[in-house]
Design an enzyme around this catalytic site. Structure first.
Site, mmCIF file in Angstrom:
data_model
loop_
_atom_site.group_PDB
_atom_site.id
_atom_site.type_symbol
_atom_site.label_atom_id
_atom_site.label_comp_id
_atom_site.label_asym_id
_atom_site.label_seq_id
_atom_site.Cartn_x
_atom_site.Cartn_y
_atom_site.Cartn_z
ATOM 1 C CB SER A 171 -0.933 0.145 1.303
ATOM 2 O OG SER A 171 -2.053 0.717 0.940
ATOM 3 C CG ASP A 211 7.273 4.973 -12.008
ATOM 4 O OD1 ASP A 211 7.469 3.868 -12.034
ATOM 5 O OD2 ASP A 211 5.842 5.093 -12.064
ATOM 6 C CE LYS A 265 -5.210 -1.595 0.846
ATOM 7 N NZ LYS A 265 -5.474 -0.177 0.360
#
Length: 434
Positions: free
Chosen positions: A299, A310, A324
């Site tokens: 999460s 990224d 999640k």
């Protein structure tokens, strides 16, 4: 149109057992135009309700029946939506402070049993030996099969100082294990730090609470002060971190990013759609970062890992994460209860959803055990008879404040040992570019 209800966003993997299902800033939860009610299905529901009231073997009051129906409706949506009675809602609200009663584990229902997502650092559950992935089958000799997750959680809760015995099934163990845990008040300092070697810091985030961003800045400042104001690199440990507050994940990501998107959340309503961007400034001034992750990193942990990956700001090392990728909203109700409802999915800066997929590390580390091998020491030049002595005097370089590396790091924590080696390599490459 109903009046907007104050709600709260959270990111966590399961139910609270003295663990973080914490609140962040309030948002408005509106309601879309209602479609026509399914009258035939409602008639069926009323018919069943009447039949239970009349013919069930024991008398059950209407409030209990209706609450059970509500719990079933929400639990049937997904593993994270749930009804919270007044006590459960209070527990979640109290946990915002990072101080609460319980065992110190994050749990989730699975096939009628209770799965441990992760124990929290330095809590009774962790000290007793509970591990991520354990399947709880009995609590104080009472089987949890057939109970709701809420009922199982209530069995494990209790007064601080009292004992609870969990019977768990663990992968690789031929027989169930019995683990005795003494309940306690859990005071979680979600961020801890230490030096691994001169110039190389270690920062561990065990959960994401409302104060995690502030604590991270404080711990980074301590590390910099121990290294004359600068670090050559940092290991950020998110292993077995079950998640927590959305805003905390944004704050942690922002600490290492100077610009760009951190995370976006998208739901059915306009109120559920948001984009979080980084603010100028990198607390490490571009020094390399290695992030440790594993199967129990979930999460909010995945938001941080995904954002740094990224933006090519960090190298992710370890195992594929939990997966999640949804956001829950806590909506208070008039009866002092609340519902925890999945209202959105979140997306990393590149637009990928990790829901049920997880984040793949850049470098995969298998679980291994490292042991020292006894044997003769290799012969060096210094061992040879008649060798030449070094013609330079050794300088006295003793420093009372010197940081000593851990000679047993590979044995105690192989993942961290490898992360440190990778970090050193990144630091060398960074120096070579300058």
């Amino acid at each position: 149109m109903t009046n907007p209800v104050k709600a709260a966003l959270l990111l966590s993997t399961g139910a609270a057992l003295g663990v973080l299902l914490t609140l962040s800033q309030g948002v408005s939860a509106g309601r879309e135009t209602a479609s026509e009610l399914p009258l035939s299905e409602l008639q069926t529901f009323v018919e069943i309700l009447n039949r239970v009231q009349q013919d069930y073997v024991e008398q059950v009051d209407d409030d209990t029946l209706l609450e059970s129906a509500i719990r079933g409706m929400l639990s049937g949506l997904d593993p994270h939506s749930a009804y919270l009675d007044a006590d459960e809602f209070k527990d979640i609200t109290v946990s915002t402070s990072g101080k609460f009663g319980g065992l110190g584990i994050e749990v989730q229902g699975q096939n009628g049993f209770v799965r441990v997502i992760a124990p929290i650092d330095d809590t009774p559950a962790q000290r007793a030996g509970v591990e991520a992935g354990d399947l709880i089958i009995k609590v104080n000799e009472k089987p949890v099969k057939g109970l709701t997750l809420t009922e199982s959680v209530r069995l494990m809760r209790g007064e601080p100082g009292t004992k609870v015995t969990l019977e768990v099934v663990r992968e690789g163990e031929p027989q169930p294990l019995e683990i005795d845990i003494v309940r306690d008040i859990i005071e979680v300092r979600s961020v801890r730090s230490r030096m691994l070697e001169p110039g190389y810091g270690y920062l561990r985030i065990s959960t994401f609470t409302g104060g995690t961003g502030r604590l991270l800045e404080e711990e980074l400042q301590k590390l910099r002060e121990r290294n004359d104001g600068a670090l050559r690199g940092l290991v950020l440990d998110l292993r077995t971190n079950p998640g927590g507050v959305l805003n905390a994940a944004v704050d942690v990501s922002d600490a290492f990013l100077g610009k760009g998107k951190i995370v976006s959340i998208k739901g059915r309503s306009d109120q559920a759609n948001r984009i979080f961007n980084a603010t100028p400034g990198d607390l490490l001034d571009g020094a390399p970062v290695v992030v440790l992750i594993n199967e129990a990193s979930a999460s909010a942990s995945e938001i941080v890992a995904g954002a740094l990956q990224d933006h090519h700001r960090a190298v992710l090392v370890g195992a594929k994460t939990f997966g999640k990728g949804s956001v829950q909203t806590i909506v208070p109700l008039k009866n002092d209860a609340a519902i925890k409802l999945t209202t959105a999915r979140y997306y990393t800066p590149s637009g990928r959803s990790i829901q049920a997929e997880g984040i793949n590390p850049d470098i995969v580390l298998e679980r291994v055990t490292v042991e020292k091998r006894d044997g003769p020491r290799a012969i060096t030049e210094a061992d040879l008879a008649g060798r030449l002595d070094n013609d330079q005097d050794a300088e006295d370089t003793v420093d009372d404040n010197a940081i000593e590396s851990d000679p047993n790091l590979a044995e105690n924590d192989f993942g961290l040992f490898e992360a440190l080696n990778i970090l050193k390599g990144l630091s060398i490459l960074e120096q070579a570019r300058r």
